[in-house]
Design a protein around this motif. Structure first.
Motif, PDB file in Angstrom:
ATOM      1  N   PRO A   1       0.799  -1.329   0.170  1.00  0.00           N
ATOM      2  CA  PRO A   1       0.051  -0.025  -0.109  1.00  0.00           C
ATOM      3  C   PRO A   1       1.040   1.239   0.061  1.00  0.00           C
ATOM      4  CG  PRO A   1      -0.975  -1.670   1.580  1.00  0.00           C
ATOM      5  CD  PRO A   1       0.206  -2.240   0.865  1.00  0.00           C
ATOM      6  N   ARG A   2       1.988   1.385   0.491  1.00  0.00           N
ATOM      7  CA  ARG A   2       2.932   2.448   0.568  1.00  0.00           C
ATOM      8  C   ARG A   2       3.580   2.710  -0.656  1.00  0.00           C
ATOM      9  NH1 ARG A   2       8.293   2.102   3.859  1.00  0.00           N
ATOM     10  NH2 ARG A   2       9.071   0.245   3.041  1.00  0.00           N
ATOM     11  N   GLN A   3       3.542   1.799  -1.552  1.00  0.00           N
ATOM     12  CA  GLN A   3       4.175   2.178  -2.875  1.00  0.00           C
ATOM     13  C   GLN A   3       3.608   3.366  -3.401  1.00  0.00           C
ATOM     14  OE1 GLN A   3       4.507  -0.871  -6.076  1.00  0.00           O
ATOM     15  NE2 GLN A   3       6.626  -0.492  -6.006  1.00  0.00           N
ATOM     16  N   LEU A   4       4.369   4.352  -4.137  1.00  0.00           N
ATOM     17  CA  LEU A   4       3.632   5.414  -4.702  1.00  0.00           C
ATOM     18  C   LEU A   4       3.773   5.177  -6.152  1.00  0.00           C
ATOM     19  CD1 LEU A   4       6.243   8.030  -2.931  1.00  0.00           C
ATOM     20  CD2 LEU A   4       3.900   7.829  -2.620  1.00  0.00           C
TER      21      LEU A   4
ATOM     22  N   VAL B   1      -2.025   2.030  -5.085  1.00  0.00           N
ATOM     23  CA  VAL B   1      -3.328   1.415  -4.875  1.00  0.00           C
ATOM     24  C   VAL B   1      -4.426   2.634  -5.136  1.00  0.00           C
ATOM     25  CG1 VAL B   1      -2.777  -0.121  -3.055  1.00  0.00           C
ATOM     26  CG2 VAL B   1      -3.186   2.166  -2.334  1.00  0.00           C
ATOM     27  N   GLN B   2      -4.153   3.829  -4.953  1.00  0.00           N
ATOM     28  CA  GLN B   2      -5.236   4.881  -5.649  1.00  0.00           C
ATOM     29  C   GLN B   2      -5.420   4.719  -7.020  1.00  0.00           C
ATOM     30  OE1 GLN B   2      -3.143   8.064  -3.555  1.00  0.00           O
ATOM     31  NE2 GLN B   2      -5.208   8.776  -3.009  1.00  0.00           N
ATOM     32  N   ALA B   3      -4.459   4.244  -7.731  1.00  0.00           N
ATOM     33  CA  ALA B   3      -4.512   4.167  -9.396  1.00  0.00           C
ATOM     34  C   ALA B   3      -5.362   2.945  -9.748  1.00  0.00           C
ATOM     35  CB  ALA B   3      -3.296   4.215  -9.945  1.00  0.00           C
TER      36      ALA B   3
ATOM     37  N   THR C   1       2.663  11.750  -5.299  1.00  0.00           N
ATOM     38  CA  THR C   1       1.877  12.103  -4.508  1.00  0.00           C
ATOM     39  C   THR C   1       0.598  11.354  -4.495  1.00  0.00           C
ATOM     40  OG1 THR C   1       2.857  14.275  -4.604  1.00  0.00           O
ATOM     41  CG2 THR C   1       0.641  14.163  -3.310  1.00  0.00           C
ATOM     42  N   GLN C   2       0.726   9.994  -5.200  1.00  0.00           N
ATOM     43  CA  GLN C   2      -0.391   9.242  -5.424  1.00  0.00           C
ATOM     44  C   GLN C   2      -0.057   7.826  -4.731  1.00  0.00           C
ATOM     45  OE1 GLN C   2      -4.049   9.681  -6.883  1.00  0.00           O
ATOM     46  NE2 GLN C   2      -3.166  11.316  -5.458  1.00  0.00           N
ATOM     47  N   LEU C   3      -0.763   7.046  -4.189  1.00  0.00           N
ATOM     48  CA  LEU C   3      -0.170   5.563  -4.052  1.00  0.00           C
ATOM     49  C   LEU C   3      -0.744   5.003  -5.250  1.00  0.00           C
ATOM     50  CD1 LEU C   3      -1.713   5.533  -0.333  1.00  0.00           C
ATOM     51  CD2 LEU C   3       0.580   5.861  -0.888  1.00  0.00           C
TER      52      LEU C   3
END
Lengths: 287, 156
Positions: free
Chosen positions: B20-23, B66-68, B62-64
């Motif tokens: 999860p912390r991967q940008l 997982v957000q993508a 500035t996006q993870l």
């Protein structure tokens, strides 16, 4: 520059987000991530769990209801800045949203994330207080609302309680009731944050000022509301000389100072930009 | 604990397990090998890591990742079609819109978002749209010229 490890969970409704918050005391909500992720990368925030609310459709979008605009907390700055509805009915908010950061930041940053973070140099807080906006929240005890003026309580502090989620920001359609409104900003050249941001909303009727609000970002640890009780323009013509005199008398206790601008300089900016914002707002008003 | 994401990058679908912390920028560079997206300031200021997410320019530092999940990403590698440069890439070449090239992918993708919204921007509008992208070589004149040239080319 990685954030520290955390658990990740996605909420599909506002209620589910509230339930997840109740189960995880040290969790943080993730919306656009443009305040939280930089803080996590710098280890200023190190939540054990992130609850991703970024896909909850029910708290995104803009509609008009009974003379007010209802803006879901997940609505991005870009959507607000480019919304015809907001531009027509509450132009100060569209204008301020368009001054935040840069296009990439506006594409992801949300109004809810912005005000929940409550950075003193952010653009929206003073605008929402000057407008007399209302902030709606959902918590373990159900929905709750507070006036924007009571929402911002200090440096990075708000009335949002642990376990609550922002759902909606309600702003008056001020451009329709004869009010004029303007947000002016002196921005830090690299970060775009407000060194001074002045939000003015002025309502005139038959040449007489009915109400005037003036709030500032970037000067004090939270929004500085110059005239919480009406102020010196009400009842008069709000001409340039009266505005100039009011700004000359503006006094701000304990302004913030840093390497970019001293407290004294920030107060000088507040007087100058407050004056310009008030004059512009008066000129845009219907009366 | 890894999270499964399923997204499209430059038209190709990828399903991966990510921390999860991967940008997003590291996912693109290290997992997919798309090193055209550069890591610059890492603080959301310089714009070197700009990519398009569902058509909108975003800073992938500035996006993870997982957000993508579920989105469609375009990086600089995905702009050309059938070996032909995208009009912005061609215009940057023609107008000498780069020196070291480090900021160029981000500049081009930020400009692509602008031209998608506004096919014939003014110089002022181009400069405003590139506010989130820094160039440390020469400044911005040829970059702005390149974007204006790409816009003019698209009209004819």
């Amino acid at each position: 520059m990685y954030p520290a490890s955390f658990e990740y969970v996605r909420a599909t409704s506002a209620q589910e987000a509230v339930d997840l918050l109740a189960q995880n005391a040290d969790a943080k909500l993730l919306a656009g991530g443009h305040s939280l992720i930089p803080m996590m990368k710098l280890r200023l925030a190190q939540p054990a769990k992130l609850i991703d609310i970024g896909r909850i459709a029910e708290i995104r979008g803009i509609c008009e209801k009974e003379g007010t605009l209802r803006i879901g907390s997940l609505t991005t700055h870009d959507t607000i800045a480019n919304s015809e509805l907001v531009r027509q009915k509450c132009s100060i908010l569209a204008g301020a949203a368009n001054k935040i950061g840069d296009p990439q930041v506006r594409n992801k940053g949300t109004i809810g994330g912005n005000i929940a973070h409550a950075d003193p140099a952010s653009d929206l807080p003073a605008v929402l207080v000057a407008l007399g906006a209302t902030v709606h929240m959902l918590g373990p005890n159900g929905p709750r609302s507070v006036a924007a003026g009571e929402f911002f309580t200090g440096l990075l502090e708000t009335a949002l309680e642990a376990g609550e989620i922002l759902t909606e920001i309600e702003v008056p359609a001020c451009c329709e009731d004869g009010s004029g409104c303007t947000y002016l900003k002196v921005e830090h050249p690299a970060s775009g944050y407000a060194v001074c941001g002045a939000a003015a909303v002025v309502k005139m009727e038959d040449g007489s000022c009915v109400s005037a609000s003036l709030c500032f970002n970037g000067i004090t640890p939270t929004v500085f509301n110059a005239w919480p009780n009406g102020g010196p323009l009400v009842g008069g013509s709000a001409d340039d000389a009266t505005i100039a005199a009011a700004m000359a008398e503006l006094s701000i206790d304990e302004p913030m100072g840093d390497i970019h601008a001293s407290g004294e300089y920030r107060v000088a900016l507040a007087r100058a930009y407050g004056k310009r914002a008030l004059i512009a707002a008066r000129e845009r008003s219907g009366g | 604990m890894a999270t499964r994401i399923d997204l499209e990058v430059n038209g190709e679908r990828h399903e991966r397990d990510v921390e999860p912390r991967q940008l997003l920028v590291h996912f693109l560079r290290e997992e997919l090998g798309l090193t055209g997206t550069n890591v610059g300031c890492e603080t959301s200021l310089c714009g070197a890591c700009t990519v398009l997410m569902d058509g909108q320019a975003v800073k992938s530092c500035t996006q993870l990742a997982v957000q993508a999940d579920g989105t469609s990403i375009t990086t600089i590698e995905g702009l050309q079609t059938n070996g032909e440069y995208h009009p912005l890439q061609q215009a940057f070449w023609d107008c000498h819109g780069l020196q070291c090239g480090y900021c160029t992918p981000g500049m081009i993708l930020a400009a692509a978002d602008l031209l998608e919204r506004n096919a014939s921007p003014t110089e002022r509008e181009v400069r405003d749209a590139l506010k989130g992208n820094l160039c440390r070589c020469t400044g911005y004149h040829n970059i702005v010229k390149s974007v204006l040239a790409a816009a003019a080319g698209g009209e004819s």
